[in-house]
Design a protein around this motif. Structure first.
Motif, PDB file in Angstrom:
ATOM      1  N   TRP A  75     -36.401   7.829   4.741  1.00 31.16           N
ATOM      2  CA  TRP A  75     -37.396   8.112   5.781  1.00 31.16           C
ATOM      3  C   TRP A  75     -36.742   8.079   7.162  1.00 31.16           C
ATOM      4  O   TRP A  75     -36.972   8.972   7.977  1.00 31.16           O
ATOM      5  N   ASP A 130     -34.532  11.101   7.561  1.00 26.86           N
ATOM      6  CA  ASP A 130     -35.351  12.288   7.807  1.00 26.86           C
ATOM      7  C   ASP A 130     -35.882  12.335   9.230  1.00 26.86           C
ATOM      8  O   ASP A 130     -36.226  13.402   9.734  1.00 26.86           O
ATOM      9  N   HIS A 131     -35.945  11.176   9.890  1.00 29.19           N
ATOM     10  CA  HIS A 131     -36.418  11.108  11.275  1.00 29.19           C
ATOM     11  C   HIS A 131     -35.261  10.968  12.270  1.00 29.19           C
ATOM     12  O   HIS A 131     -35.458  10.520  13.400  1.00 29.19           O
TER      13      HIS A 131
END
Length: 180
Positions: free
Chosen positions: A33, A36-37
Protein backbone atom coordinates in the motif's frame (compact mmCIF):
# COMPACT_ATOMS: atom_id res chain seq x y z
CA UNK A 1 1.30 -33.11 29.99
CA UNK A 2 -1.89 -32.58 31.91
CA UNK A 3 -5.10 -31.67 30.13
CA UNK A 4 -6.43 -28.22 31.00
CA UNK A 5 -9.53 -26.39 29.87
CA UNK A 6 -7.04 -23.81 28.60
CA UNK A 7 -4.89 -24.56 25.56
CA UNK A 8 -1.49 -26.04 26.35
CA UNK A 9 1.80 -24.29 25.68
CA UNK A 10 2.37 -26.54 22.65
CA UNK A 11 -1.09 -25.73 21.26
CA UNK A 12 -0.59 -22.00 21.82
CA UNK A 13 2.83 -22.10 20.20
CA UNK A 14 1.40 -23.84 17.12
CA UNK A 15 -1.29 -21.13 16.95
CA UNK A 16 1.38 -18.44 17.36
CA UNK A 17 3.17 -19.69 14.26
CA UNK A 18 -0.02 -18.84 12.33
CA UNK A 19 -0.24 -15.43 14.04
CA UNK A 20 3.37 -14.64 13.11
CA UNK A 21 2.90 -15.69 9.48
CA UNK A 22 -0.33 -13.64 9.36
CA UNK A 23 1.55 -10.63 10.77
CA UNK A 24 4.19 -11.12 8.08
CA UNK A 25 1.52 -11.13 5.35
CA UNK A 26 -0.20 -8.10 6.90
CA UNK A 27 3.08 -6.19 6.80
CA UNK A 28 3.53 -7.11 3.13
CA UNK A 29 0.05 -5.74 2.43
CA UNK A 30 0.93 -2.53 4.29
CA UNK A 31 4.26 -2.26 2.44
CA UNK A 32 2.54 -2.68 -0.92
CA UNK A 33 0.00 0.00 0.00
CA UNK A 34 2.81 2.43 0.87
CA UNK A 35 4.68 1.44 -2.32
CA UNK A 36 1.54 2.11 -4.35
CA UNK A 37 1.32 5.56 -2.73
CA UNK A 38 4.93 6.44 -3.63
CA UNK A 39 6.22 6.29 -0.06
CA UNK A 40 9.28 4.07 -0.57
CA UNK A 41 10.84 4.41 2.89
CA UNK A 42 7.61 3.41 4.62
CA UNK A 43 7.26 0.56 2.14
CA UNK A 44 10.83 -0.61 2.84
CA UNK A 45 10.21 -0.39 6.59
CA UNK A 46 7.17 -2.66 6.36
CA UNK A 47 8.79 -5.08 3.90
CA UNK A 48 11.56 -5.48 6.50
CA UNK A 49 8.97 -5.89 9.28
CA UNK A 50 7.38 -8.67 7.22
CA UNK A 51 10.66 -10.57 7.07
CA UNK A 52 11.13 -10.08 10.82
CA UNK A 53 7.70 -11.60 11.55
CA UNK A 54 8.42 -14.50 9.19
CA UNK A 55 11.66 -15.08 11.08
CA UNK A 56 9.74 -15.12 14.37
CA UNK A 57 7.47 -17.84 12.99
CA UNK A 58 10.48 -19.86 11.85
CA UNK A 59 12.15 -19.48 15.26
CA UNK A 60 9.06 -21.06 16.78
CA UNK A 61 9.10 -23.80 14.15
CA UNK A 62 12.77 -24.55 14.94
CA UNK A 63 12.01 -24.64 18.66
CA UNK A 64 9.18 -27.11 18.09
CA UNK A 65 11.48 -29.27 15.93
CA UNK A 66 14.16 -29.11 18.63
CA UNK A 67 11.65 -30.26 21.26
CA UNK A 68 10.47 -33.08 18.98
CA UNK A 69 6.94 -31.68 18.86
CA UNK A 70 4.74 -32.05 15.78
CA UNK A 71 4.91 -29.07 13.42
CA UNK A 72 2.28 -28.17 10.87
CA UNK A 73 2.76 -25.05 8.78
CA UNK A 74 -0.60 -23.29 8.82
CA UNK A 75 -2.32 -20.99 6.40
CA UNK A 76 -2.81 -17.38 7.42
CA UNK A 77 -5.77 -15.28 8.43
CA UNK A 78 -7.21 -12.55 6.19
CA UNK A 79 -5.12 -9.40 5.87
CA UNK A 80 -6.19 -5.87 5.12
CA UNK A 81 -4.73 -4.08 2.10
CA UNK A 82 -6.93 -1.01 1.68
CA UNK A 83 -6.62 2.07 3.85
CA UNK A 84 -8.27 5.48 3.76
CA UNK A 85 -5.31 7.53 5.03
CA UNK A 86 -1.58 7.00 5.54
CA UNK A 87 -1.82 6.74 9.33
CA UNK A 88 -4.34 3.86 9.12
CA UNK A 89 -1.81 1.14 8.21
CA UNK A 90 0.49 2.24 11.03
CA UNK A 91 -2.43 2.24 13.47
CA UNK A 92 -3.25 -1.30 12.33
CA UNK A 93 0.40 -2.35 12.76
CA UNK A 94 0.49 -0.94 16.30
CA UNK A 95 -2.75 -2.75 17.21
CA UNK A 96 -1.31 -5.95 15.72
CA UNK A 97 1.88 -5.63 17.80
CA UNK A 98 -0.16 -5.09 20.95
CA UNK A 99 -2.22 -8.20 20.14
CA UNK A 100 0.95 -10.23 19.55
CA UNK A 101 2.31 -9.01 22.89
CA UNK A 102 -0.80 -10.38 24.64
CA UNK A 103 -0.36 -13.69 22.77
CA UNK A 104 3.32 -13.94 23.78
CA UNK A 105 2.40 -13.17 27.40
CA UNK A 106 -0.20 -15.98 27.29
CA UNK A 107 2.44 -18.35 25.92
CA UNK A 108 4.83 -17.47 28.73
CA UNK A 109 2.09 -17.93 31.35
CA UNK A 110 1.10 -21.31 29.86
CA UNK A 111 4.71 -22.53 29.98
CA UNK A 112 4.99 -21.36 33.59
CA UNK A 113 1.70 -22.99 34.62
CA UNK A 114 2.82 -26.28 33.04
CA UNK A 115 6.23 -26.12 34.70
CA UNK A 116 7.93 -26.01 31.30
CA UNK A 117 11.06 -24.06 32.21
CA UNK A 118 12.50 -24.55 28.71
CA UNK A 119 9.36 -23.02 27.22
CA UNK A 120 9.56 -20.11 29.67
CA UNK A 121 13.18 -19.48 28.75
CA UNK A 122 12.36 -19.58 25.03
CA UNK A 123 9.53 -17.06 25.43
CA UNK A 124 11.69 -14.55 27.34
CA UNK A 125 13.33 -13.36 24.11
CA UNK A 126 9.93 -12.83 22.50
CA UNK A 127 8.71 -10.80 25.50
CA UNK A 128 11.75 -8.51 25.15
CA UNK A 129 11.21 -8.30 21.39
CA UNK A 130 7.58 -7.26 21.81
CA UNK A 131 8.55 -4.33 24.03
CA UNK A 132 10.77 -3.10 21.17
CA UNK A 133 8.14 -3.85 18.50
CA UNK A 134 5.34 -1.94 20.27
CA UNK A 135 7.66 0.94 21.14
CA UNK A 136 9.01 1.36 17.61
CA UNK A 137 5.54 1.16 16.03
CA UNK A 138 4.23 3.67 18.56
CA UNK A 139 7.10 6.02 17.67
CA UNK A 140 6.39 5.64 13.96
CA UNK A 141 2.71 6.44 14.53
CA UNK A 142 3.63 9.50 16.60
CA UNK A 143 5.91 10.76 13.81
CA UNK A 144 3.19 10.10 11.23
CA UNK A 145 0.56 11.97 13.23
CA UNK A 146 2.92 14.92 13.73
CA UNK A 147 3.63 15.01 9.99
CA UNK A 148 -0.03 15.70 9.33
CA UNK A 149 -0.52 15.71 5.57
CA UNK A 150 3.19 16.14 4.78
CA UNK A 151 4.15 12.49 4.43
CA UNK A 152 7.54 13.39 3.06
CA UNK A 153 8.43 14.30 6.66
CA UNK A 154 7.84 10.68 7.63
CA UNK A 155 9.94 9.53 4.66
CA UNK A 156 12.68 11.97 5.68
CA UNK A 157 12.53 10.75 9.27
CA UNK A 158 12.92 7.12 8.15
CA UNK A 159 15.84 8.14 5.92
CA UNK A 160 17.61 9.73 8.92
CA UNK A 161 16.58 7.59 11.88
CA UNK A 162 16.42 3.88 12.50
CA UNK A 163 13.04 2.79 13.80
CA UNK A 164 13.35 -0.47 15.70
CA UNK A 165 16.29 -2.85 15.66
CA UNK A 166 15.67 -4.22 12.17
CA UNK A 167 15.47 -7.71 13.59
CA UNK A 168 19.21 -7.81 14.22
CA UNK A 169 19.72 -9.38 17.63
CA UNK A 170 22.54 -11.80 18.34
CA UNK A 171 20.56 -13.31 21.24
CA UNK A 172 17.62 -14.27 18.97
CA UNK A 173 16.65 -17.93 18.80
CA UNK A 174 17.67 -19.86 15.70
CA UNK A 175 15.15 -19.83 12.84
CA UNK A 176 14.37 -23.03 10.93
CA UNK A 177 16.24 -22.78 7.63
CA UNK A 178 18.11 -19.72 8.89
CA UNK A 179 16.85 -16.20 9.42
CA UNK A 180 16.36 -14.10 6.29
Amino acid sequence: MSRHANPTFVQLLAEQVRHEFTASQQYIAIAVWFDDHDLPRLAAHFYAQSVEERNHAMMMVQYMLDRDWPVTIPGVDEVRGEFDKPTAPIELALAQEKAVTAQIEALFRAAREEGDVLGEQFMLWFLKEQVEEVSSMNTLLTIAVRAGTDWFQVEDHLAREAVGDGGNDASAPEAAGGAL
